[in-house]
Design a protein around this motif. Structure first.
Motif, PDB file in Angstrom:
ATOM      1  N   ILE A  66       0.857  -1.185   0.000  1.00 34.31           N
ATOM      2  CA  ILE A  66       0.000   0.000   0.000  1.00 34.31           C
ATOM      3  C   ILE A  66       0.893   1.233   0.000  1.00 34.31           C
ATOM      4  O   ILE A  66       1.764   1.375   0.865  1.00 34.31           O
TER       5      ILE A  66
ATOM      6  N   GLU B 145       1.284   7.305   0.828  1.00 32.71           N
ATOM      7  CA  GLU B 145       0.254   8.343   0.874  1.00 32.71           C
ATOM      8  C   GLU B 145      -1.130   7.753   1.139  1.00 32.71           C
ATOM      9  O   GLU B 145      -1.969   8.375   1.790  1.00 32.71           O
ATOM     10  N   THR B 146      -1.350   6.525   0.665  1.00 34.75           N
ATOM     11  CA  THR B 146      -2.627   5.848   0.926  1.00 34.75           C
ATOM     12  C   THR B 146      -2.731   5.453   2.398  1.00 34.75           C
ATOM     13  O   THR B 146      -3.793   5.567   3.009  1.00 34.75           O
ATOM     14  N   LYS B 147      -1.625   4.985   2.954  1.00 34.93           N
ATOM     15  CA  LYS B 147      -1.615   4.649   4.380  1.00 34.93           C
ATOM     16  C   LYS B 147      -1.943   5.874   5.233  1.00 34.93           C
ATOM     17  O   LYS B 147      -2.669   5.781   6.231  1.00 34.93           O
TER      18      LYS B 147
ATOM     19  N   GLU C  91      -8.083  -0.909 -10.694  1.00 40.19           N
ATOM     20  CA  GLU C  91      -7.040   0.085 -10.972  1.00 40.19           C
ATOM     21  C   GLU C  91      -6.292  -0.220 -12.263  1.00 40.19           C
ATOM     22  O   GLU C  91      -5.751   0.683 -12.908  1.00 40.19           O
TER      23      GLU C  91
ATOM     24  N   LEU D 293      -9.503   9.580  -4.991  1.00 43.82           N
ATOM     25  CA  LEU D 293      -8.848   8.326  -4.625  1.00 43.82           C
ATOM     26  C   LEU D 293      -9.086   7.246  -5.678  1.00 43.82           C
ATOM     27  O   LEU D 293     -10.181   7.104  -6.218  1.00 43.82           O
TER      28      LEU D 293
ATOM     29  N   ALA E 154      -7.298   2.825  -2.647  1.00 43.75           N
ATOM     30  CA  ALA E 154      -7.358   3.802  -1.561  1.00 43.75           C
ATOM     31  C   ALA E 154      -8.799   4.017  -1.106  1.00 43.75           C
ATOM     32  O   ALA E 154      -9.079   4.109   0.090  1.00 43.75           O
ATOM     33  N   ASN E 155      -9.714   4.098  -2.061  1.00 47.87           N
ATOM     34  CA  ASN E 155     -11.124   4.286  -1.704  1.00 47.87           C
ATOM     35  C   ASN E 155     -11.642   3.094  -0.908  1.00 47.87           C
ATOM     36  O   ASN E 155     -12.379   3.260   0.070  1.00 47.87           O
TER      37      ASN E 155
ATOM     38  N   ARG F 241      -5.693   6.604   4.955  1.00 43.93           N
ATOM     39  CA  ARG F 241      -6.441   5.631   5.751  1.00 43.93           C
ATOM     40  C   ARG F 241      -6.336   5.938   7.236  1.00 43.93           C
ATOM     41  O   ARG F 241      -7.338   5.897   7.967  1.00 43.93           O
TER      42      ARG F 241
END
Length: 408
Positions: free
Chosen positions: A6, A9-11, A319, A67, A71-72, A14
């Protein structure tokens, strides 16, 4: 192969959403009632937007977070732990999937007139497709749309239309071309509400307890009478005869969002169960020390783990522009049953307390039963999945590609 790493930036996103849900949304639930709803939601939305948390799935140029599917999915799996989570970020159903449909298929006029206030959180929308006579077969709908001058005139009945009681806009599917091929007979129309031709007959009473707060949250399902409903031609969405195809695309996302929120609800239920058994003593021994209780918790953990992996795989395929039709149906079935098993187990471990209304478990138990029916019942998806298994074998000599065989 699938990369399960992951991005950093996604972490961070979240973690930010998790903190917002746990420290802001869940505490706000304690003071929530029909009288405080508007004030509390407005405050939550101000706090969310101040942190840059708004419409996670929507493009940045529209004011959303932009997102991608992974990420979403991770964000939605956090939001679902609170009844206020999705509402606070304006990512609640049925609005979210309908907004995506409007974005993809709407005209510039429709974007400005209808989509913009939805994205801003100023209005809500419902999606009126289902009918009693059609059930799981959307092509069985009878509501008609007849072209009259510069308008269409709609007549018929709609059934189980979620959130219609709080909607300012309805997106209505009706039959425009009865002699066309079956999947090209239907068109979709945007209707401003209230409208005398769109009459809510009742909020359908279901096995889930109805409350004024629940209706205010948009949890009601309505029976609609459509009588001589006049819709301007400029409100035809996506072109004549495209209603069915647009509807299936919309439902595809809705099924996944339900699944993401089911994971979140199951996680919160398991947390509640763990906390309870660590504190509860019977016959001089903590419940948590009993092997049978540990087995029950282990089974729940395994189900949630499988659910997360399914959603991550589907997000990966989304994705990368890969077909996920089979996985979507498999996940829809699994996730609906998973959340029922976990909530049922948590309720059982709470004993009479779980059966009471002193925890949210009893309400969750009756509400999640609908997950095996909405957006296509289990049986329809199983039928579809089974047909794809046979097709895969006929095509490839193996069923592997219909059973996750493209994972590596």
């Amino acid at each position: 192969m699938i990369d399960f790493e992951i991005p950093d930036e996604t972490k961070l996103v979240r973690a930010q959403v998790r903190e917002f849900v746990q420290s802001v949304c869940i505490p706000a639930e304690k003071n929530l009632n029909v009288d405080t709803f508007d004030e509390i939601l407005a405050e939550l939305r101000l706090k969310a937007r101040a942190q840059g948390l708004w419409c996670p799935f929507f493009p940045i140029e529209w004011g959303g977070m932009g997102l991608k599917p992974l990420a979403n999915a991770l964000v939605q799996m956090e939001l679902g732990e609170s009844m206020l989570g999705a509402l606070a970020l304006n990512t609640q159903g049925p609005d979210d999937a309908t907004m995506m449909t409007l974005l993809r298929h709407g005209t510039a006029y429709q974007h400005e007139k209808f989509l913009k206030p939805l994205v801003e959180g100023q209005k809500r929308v419902c999606y009126a497709m289902t009918e009693k006579g059609g059930g799981a077969d959307a092509t069985g709908m009878k509501t008609s749309a007849v072209e009259v001058g510069d308008n269409y005139v709609l007549n018929g009945d709609k059934w189980y239309i979620s959130s219609a009681n709080v909607a300012d806009i309805a997106v209505v599917m009706a039959k425009t071309d009865p002699d066309a091929p079956r999947h090209q007979q239907f068109s979709t129309f945007i209707v401003e509400l209230p409208n005398p031709g769109f009459n809510i007959l009742r909020n359908i009473d279901t096995m889930h307890r109805h409350t004024p707060l629940g209706e205010r949250l948009g949890a009601a399902h309505c029976e609609i009478q459509i009588k001589d409903l006049v819709v301007p031609k400029e409100n035809l969405l996506g072109g004549r005869g495209q209603g069915f195809n647009m509807g299936q695309h919309r439902l595809g996302y809705g099924r996944l969002r339900h699944g993401m929120h089911n994971v979140a609800k199951a996680q919160r239920a398991l947390d509640m169960a763990a906390k309870h058994v660590l504190e509860r003593e019977t016959f001089g021994k903590k419940l948590s020390d009993r092997q049978s209780v540990q087995f029950m918790l282990a089974d729940c953990a395994a189900e949630i783990y499988k659910a997360r992996l399914m959603l991550m795989h589907i997000a990966y395929k989304a994705e990368n522009g890969l077909d996920m039709t089979q996985e979507n149906s498999i996940a829809k079935i699994f996730l609906a049953n998973m959340v029922h098993q976990v909530v049922d187990t948590a309720l059982q471990l709470h004993g009479s307390l779980g059966y009471s209304r002193d925890t949210p478990l009893a309400d969750w138990y009756t509400s999640i039963r609908s997950q095996r029916l909405v957006d296509g019942p289990d049986e329809v998806h199983r039928w579809k999945v089974g047909k794809n298994v046979l097709r895969a074998f006929e095509r490839d000599g193996t069923t592997a590609m219909a059973a996750g065989g493209d994972l590596l």
